[in-house]
Design a protein around this motif. Structure first.
Motif, PDB file in Angstrom:
ATOM      1  N   PHE A 106      -4.153 -18.069   1.171  1.00 59.38           N
ATOM      2  CA  PHE A 106      -3.933 -16.620   1.181  1.00 59.38           C
ATOM      3  C   PHE A 106      -2.583 -16.320   0.531  1.00 59.38           C
ATOM      4  CE2 PHE A 106      -6.222 -17.886   4.999  1.00 59.38           C
ATOM      5  CZ  PHE A 106      -7.351 -17.085   4.960  1.00 59.38           C
ATOM      6  N   LYS A 107      -2.545 -15.309  -0.271  1.00 63.89           N
ATOM      7  CA  LYS A 107      -1.253 -14.849  -0.817  1.00 63.89           C
ATOM      8  C   LYS A 107      -1.021 -13.431  -0.316  1.00 63.89           C
ATOM      9  CE  LYS A 107      -1.359 -17.744  -4.933  1.00 63.89           C
ATOM     10  NZ  LYS A 107      -1.552 -17.765  -6.411  1.00 63.89           N
ATOM     11  N   GLN A 108      -0.043 -13.299   0.527  1.00 63.89           N
ATOM     12  CA  GLN A 108       0.161 -12.021   1.210  1.00 63.89           C
ATOM     13  C   GLN A 108       1.422 -11.311   0.698  1.00 63.89           C
ATOM     14  OE1 GLN A 108      -3.031 -12.416   2.632  1.00 63.89           O
ATOM     15  NE2 GLN A 108      -2.073 -10.954   4.061  1.00 63.89           N
ATOM     16  N   ILE A 109       1.288 -10.027   0.505  1.00 62.23           N
ATOM     17  CA  ILE A 109       2.437  -9.185   0.128  1.00 62.23           C
ATOM     18  C   ILE A 109       2.637  -8.162   1.240  1.00 62.23           C
ATOM     19  CG2 ILE A 109       3.358  -7.549  -1.581  1.00 62.23           C
ATOM     20  CD1 ILE A 109       2.868 -10.164  -2.906  1.00 62.23           C
ATOM     21  N   TYR A 110       3.770  -8.201   1.909  1.00 65.28           N
ATOM     22  CA  TYR A 110       4.083  -7.196   2.928  1.00 65.28           C
ATOM     23  C   TYR A 110       5.153  -6.274   2.368  1.00 65.28           C
ATOM     24  CZ  TYR A 110       1.789 -10.767   5.708  1.00 65.28           C
ATOM     25  OH  TYR A 110       0.899 -11.691   6.173  1.00 65.28           O
ATOM     26  N   GLN A 111       4.837  -5.023   2.325  1.00 61.79           N
ATOM     27  CA  GLN A 111       5.797  -4.066   1.769  1.00 61.79           C
ATOM     28  C   GLN A 111       6.303  -3.122   2.856  1.00 61.79           C
ATOM     29  OE1 GLN A 111       3.023  -2.834  -1.482  1.00 61.79           O
ATOM     30  NE2 GLN A 111       4.810  -3.210  -2.788  1.00 61.79           N
ATOM     31  N   ILE A 112       7.596  -2.982   2.906  1.00 59.85           N
ATOM     32  CA  ILE A 112       8.220  -2.036   3.840  1.00 59.85           C
ATOM     33  C   ILE A 112       9.228  -1.240   3.030  1.00 59.85           C
ATOM     34  CG2 ILE A 112       9.634  -1.754   5.890  1.00 59.85           C
ATOM     35  CD1 ILE A 112       8.579  -4.222   7.019  1.00 59.85           C
ATOM     36  N   SER A 113       9.111   0.078   3.123  1.00 54.17           N
ATOM     37  CA  SER A 113       9.977   0.885   2.277  1.00 54.17           C
ATOM     38  C   SER A 113      10.400   2.150   3.004  1.00 54.17           C
ATOM     39  CB  SER A 113       9.218   1.247   0.992  1.00 54.17           C
ATOM     40  OG  SER A 113       9.916   2.256   0.296  1.00 54.17           O
ATOM     41  N   ARG A 114      11.622   2.616   2.724  1.00 53.45           N
ATOM     42  CA  ARG A 114      12.069   3.874   3.308  1.00 53.45           C
ATOM     43  C   ARG A 114      11.330   5.046   2.667  1.00 53.45           C
ATOM     44  NH1 ARG A 114      17.103   2.803   6.054  1.00 53.45           N
ATOM     45  NH2 ARG A 114      17.194   4.980   6.642  1.00 53.45           N
ATOM     46  N   GLU A 115      10.708   4.811   1.496  1.00 52.60           N
ATOM     47  CA  GLU A 115       9.897   5.860   0.871  1.00 52.60           C
ATOM     48  C   GLU A 115       8.444   5.401   0.805  1.00 52.60           C
ATOM     49  OE1 GLU A 115      11.790   7.772  -2.753  1.00 52.60           O
ATOM     50  OE2 GLU A 115      13.184   6.170  -2.236  1.00 52.60           O
ATOM     51  N   ASN A 116       7.562   6.346   0.827  1.00 50.25           N
ATOM     52  CA  ASN A 116       6.145   5.991   0.824  1.00 50.25           C
ATOM     53  C   ASN A 116       5.637   5.798  -0.607  1.00 50.25           C
ATOM     54  OD1 ASN A 116       3.638   5.418   1.796  1.00 50.25           O
ATOM     55  ND2 ASN A 116       3.185   7.474   2.553  1.00 50.25           N
TER      56      ASN A 116
END
Lengths: 656, 656
Positions: B219-229
């Protein structure tokens, strides 16, 4: 009796809550604020039991090792005064104070109110009440209700009402919410955390009656609150009779007659009256900063007891003095624990406490005020000097030895002498300094007294020699160039506070400036070096120079200040200045000079006003059992007459 | 690459939580603790966003005017690493770490685990992960799961899990619970009090599959967390490629090659690696005391950034340095408000903060550390000296002017010179003193720099003259008899701490003694006067005397201490002592020397280890754009090779 009555007229235009404080009734065990019989939205009714407190964990934004762990807060108990009155078909009532008159000679409060309905029906309520000094579990009240201008059906209900916790109001670090939700089992009430119980016993009034115009109905109520579930059945009239007897005897021993100023005469009696009322009598309670009249300072006991109140009791009510000192012997073990927690030997008494644990959540103006140890030792010594009761002192000698041990362990010998570092003196506008003069002077005396006592009792002989050396070598800072006693090592290096540009509304400074800002300047909240001079003579010239240096730097933001400056002003022959300070001290609460009498009386100042008269105007001192006086009367006062009890014997003294 | 890999073997026997910290992945915006893929009961997983905090009212046992009002606590966000794996009919799994290997050259973490069931079925889990420096919203993970010795049905689930608030554990004032119950609306998360939002974007894994012995699933997972949507759609492989490029460039500019000690070589690279990872890049975040690796000190920014970390960035990554300084310009208005609140002019930066407000709940070791103002000014000056970027400095000049204004308003001119009272220096084992040498020396420089800048820019000319005078007349305490620089006015008057009778387990002292007890002795937590000597040369003889006086009094209870003493030891030619201190600083977290690496890395010490090499062993200094070095190498180190960026140009330097 003339000059023994305080009425509403003596207060001027004041708040409901101030009235509640000033006319509060107390007997050392129980205190009741004199709230209105029909509460106003501004009312803050309540009753207190001395030493009855609830505890809570202290929460720190940043905690550290050895910080005080628990708050102790005197609990606000019941509203024992409000009455529910209904006139059939007309419930909207307006209350009007007709008269309140405190008979200090008898220890009885008389009140008269008129109720007026919208329809113009009028009821008179007359109250006579007292906290019994004969049976300290009792608050007694006689209620007379009269239909002035109508006939009809009247419903009268009176129960003892729980006081619920209120929301926080404006920020003032000097008060603390005191109401707690008590656990109730039948007539037993218990605090959830501190697990302290008391019991109550009283009859409620539940009356529906027909009343005719001009007719009255009378109730005599006995409210009993006790830490034990044992109650007697006293009658109102008997208790009243005893109350009058007790107050008679009190005034015989403690009155001061001032010729020349009726206002001051009344002020000083008012102060002595409250001192007599709020002092603990059982050896397990002491005298809270606000007595039993309000919730200010959480009902805590401070050094005020020893340094401001004890002299009055020692000289005129030695049994009460003994009881207050016994309280210290009873918390000695907790003081031992505290010293150990701080990594020192001996005992360190809590700066503020009820049950003996340190509860000061801000140690720079709390635990760091180590002088409390020496203040307590001083009070024991004074008690011995005045009463000659060496038996009690020898039985309590551990208090003296353990406090001396603490000093010896905390301080250290340097080239300069015995030094005491990182302390805060009485003046809390300077904190965490080295060699505070007052602290060192008092510690010197503590060590010296311990040494003498040890030799006399032939105990702790080796230690006594060390204590003696430390006492003899105590470092006391002095600025030769300026000829000024140094409040501490660094005080004279500081900038002078910019008084000129400080607006009047910024006093007290502590409510308008960050502690750090205050600490960096030469500015005093209250007498510090000058307090030491009150207790231990230095040359008149020295006292004058120090007075002239420190007094202009003092804001008197503390109620503990003016009385002391007044005494020293007397000592240096400035009777005009002394009179001015005394006048303010004598009427501080009557005139709400500090703006917060609503929180309770300023007990230390009340004791201070006695010091102003006796130590100041009468130059009172004691030396080897011999009473020394000196006429320092200001021109406004013609004479001073008072009674002291020395070595168990009454001595009447007239200064004129 | 050789010497760029840190594996489990480099740590020795350490705790799960230390491993989580040491192998944490971060990119300046986002940090992820390297928790186990199947959590252990000792796990403390979590991820953090730089400058993302929740606030709470600070509760004071005794409140006072001007106290900090709100806590700010960096929020512990998600567990982004744990995986739920079930083997049909056999759920009891035992996890075993096979290998963890941090490839610092590439900025990628490799891990291998073996799961064993009770029945002996074995699964291999291989993880490759990184916090992307190309897209700072991304944490990326490649997961390979292999059935080693069985065939059967496997269920694999991976979601991003909320972390719930834990109960308070043992008392340690240096940590603070960071988990908060966030408000969730779709993919938007918001703190209830500070009202700060972020958005998340990620695919969960929900797989039920048949697997044969020896087979793998990836599995190649990308987790994105951002102050903007706003989210891009990066591929794992592209991000990985970019990550390697970025780390290549990083090491080109910032690596230090140490010949002669592989352990130290690894230690220093490990430290630089973490410094690169946790520094804020957006001008609104800075560098927390623990970077983005743990919740110690609530994620707050202190003076550490300017005095311990900035030099590394200024000399090798000036863009990051500029961003960290920009953060200060962005909170200048809050610093202005704070100065006003304390009744002074100019600006006073918060001692500890995220968004700029003072959050220190204990001002004697917080707000009173005024030196932070001068530390910030010092960092701006250093940035200008090294980068030549005067444009930025002139644009940011209000920081310099306002801090100077504060000093001028807070201090005062006396017969002795310009004095600064009631402050706490870097050494927090002494508090609220007058004329702390470090503070005065730094303030002197602040005033002087402001004056020069004002003249150059032709602004504030009148004030500049006053600043110059204050700077020229700055009082710096000196004990002539002993030939010692005075740490402050009273330090030399104190008793020496009884080191001999202090048991080893009583260190750090702050966890075992009341602050008041500590303050009254000559004892230091960390370099104070010696830190000033690191920055501003005094004669070698003076430096030696001061070193020999202060070092034995220093417990090094703070991780900010040893590196500094090391640099000064180098300066006075004591390369053996310098080497000893440097060695400890270089491996402090790798070896968990402070016993609390679990709370997060000791970032200041990591920066300090760079200072130890560059300022110490290489004698680095800069004068009018000219780089000065000096060979202070200890015998254990043969040569030192490093690259600096001076005035925008790379300079390779070899010391041997």
């Amino acid at each position: 009796m003339n000059g023994f009555t305080v009425g509403l007229g003596d207060l001027g235009n004041t708040s409901i809550q101030n009235v509640e404080t000033l006319f509060a009734q107390a007997n050392g065990a129980l205190g009741v604020r004199s709230s209105l019989p029909i509460l106003d939205s501004d009312s803050n009714p309540g009753s207190f039991l001395n030493a009855y407190y609830e505890s809570h964990d202290i929460i720190y934004g940043e905690n550290a090792y050895g910080y005080a762990k628990k708050h102790e807060t005197m609990v606000k108990l019941f509203d024992m005064r409000s009455i529910d009155i209904e006139i059939l078909g007309d419930n909207n009532l307006k209350l009007q104070k007709e008269d309140i008159s405190l008979d200090m000679a008898k220890g009885i409060l008389n009140e008269e109110y008129i109720y007026t309905t919208i329809d113009g029906k009028r009821i008179k309520i007359e109250l006579e009440s007292f906290a019994s000094h004969f049976d300290r579990n009792v608050y007694a009240q006689k209620i007379i209700i009269t239909a002035l201008n109508f006939s009809g059906q009247l419903s009268i209900n009176k129960s003892v009402k729980h006081i619920l916790a209120k929301k926080d109001e404006d920020f003032d670090p000097r008060v603390k919410e005191a109401s707690v939700n008590l656990i109730v089992e039948e007539n037993k009430y218990t605090t959830p955390n501190s697990n302290l119980s008391f019991f109550v016993n009283f009859d409620e009034i539940n009356e529906n009656l027909e009343i005719n115009e001009g007719e009255s109905v009378t109730f005599k109520q006995i409210y009993q609150i006790s830490r034990e579930n044992k109650f007697t059945s006293p009658t109102y009239d008997h208790l009243k009779e005893k109350q009058i007897e007790i107050f008679n005897r009190f005034w015989e021993s403690s009155d001061i007659e001032i010729e020349g100023d009726e206002r001051l005469q009344k002020g000083i009696r008012f102060n002595l009256y409250h001192l007599f009322n709020s002092a603990g009598r059982d050896g397990h309670s002491s005298f809270g900063a606000k007595g039993l009249t309000g919730e200010g300072y959480e009902g805590h006991y401070f050094w005020d007891t020893e340094m401001y109140l004890l002299p009055f009791f020692v000289y005129t009510q030695p049994e009460i003095a003994k009881s207050l000192l016994t309280y210290r012997t009873n918390i000695l073990d907790k003081a031992r624990d505290r010293a150990e927690e701080l990594s020192f030997k001996g005992a360190l008494f809590a700066w503020r406490t009820i049950d003996g644990h340190e509860t000061s959540a801000y140690y720079p103006a709390g635990t760091a005020q180590l002088h409390i140890n020496a203040d307590i030792a001083y009070a024991f010594e004074l008690y011995e000097k005045v009463t000659g009761d060496s038996d009690f002192i020898e039985k309590s000698s551990d208090v003296i030895f353990e406090t001396a041990r603490f000093w010896y362990s905390y301080g250290f010998m340097s080239e300069r002498g015995f030094e005491i570092h990182e302390v805060t003196g009485p003046d809390e506008y300077t904190a965490l300094v080295n060699n505070n003069y007052y602290t060192n002077k008092m510690a010197q005396n503590n060590l010296n007294y311990a040494c003498k006592l040890a030799k006399r009792m032939n105990v702790n002989i080796e230690e006594a020699a060390k204590w003696e050396e430390a006492s003899n070598e105590m470092y006391l800072g002095y600025d030769i160039e300026r000829g000024i006693t140094k409040q501490d090592d660094s005080f004279l290096d500081k900038q002078v506070w910019d008084f000129e540009n400080t607006p009047k509304e910024n006093y007290p400074l502590l409510l308008h400036y960050h502690p750090m800002t205050i600490y960096k300047y030469q500015v005093l909240k209250q007498a510090d070096t000058i307090l030491a001079h009150m207790l231990y003579d230095v040359s008149n010239e020295q006292m004058e120079r120090d007075f002239d240096f420190y007094e202009p730097l003092t804001t008197h933001d503390s109620s503990l200040s003016k009385a002391i400056y007044g005494v020293v002003a007397s000592k240096i022959g400035r009777s005009d200045v002394a009179y001015k300070f005394f006048k303010e001290a004598a009427t501080m609460d009557l005139e709400d000079q500090q703006g917060n009498s609503s929180h309770g009386i300023h007990a230390a100042n009340m004791g201070g006003s006695w010091l102003g008269l006796l130590y100041g105007f009468a130059g009172l001192n004691i030396n080897n059992g011999e009473v020394i006086t000196h006429n320092n009367l200001p021109k406004e006062i013609k004479s001073l007459k008072f009674t002291l009890t020395i070595n168990g014997e009454k001595r009447e003294i007239l200064i004129k």
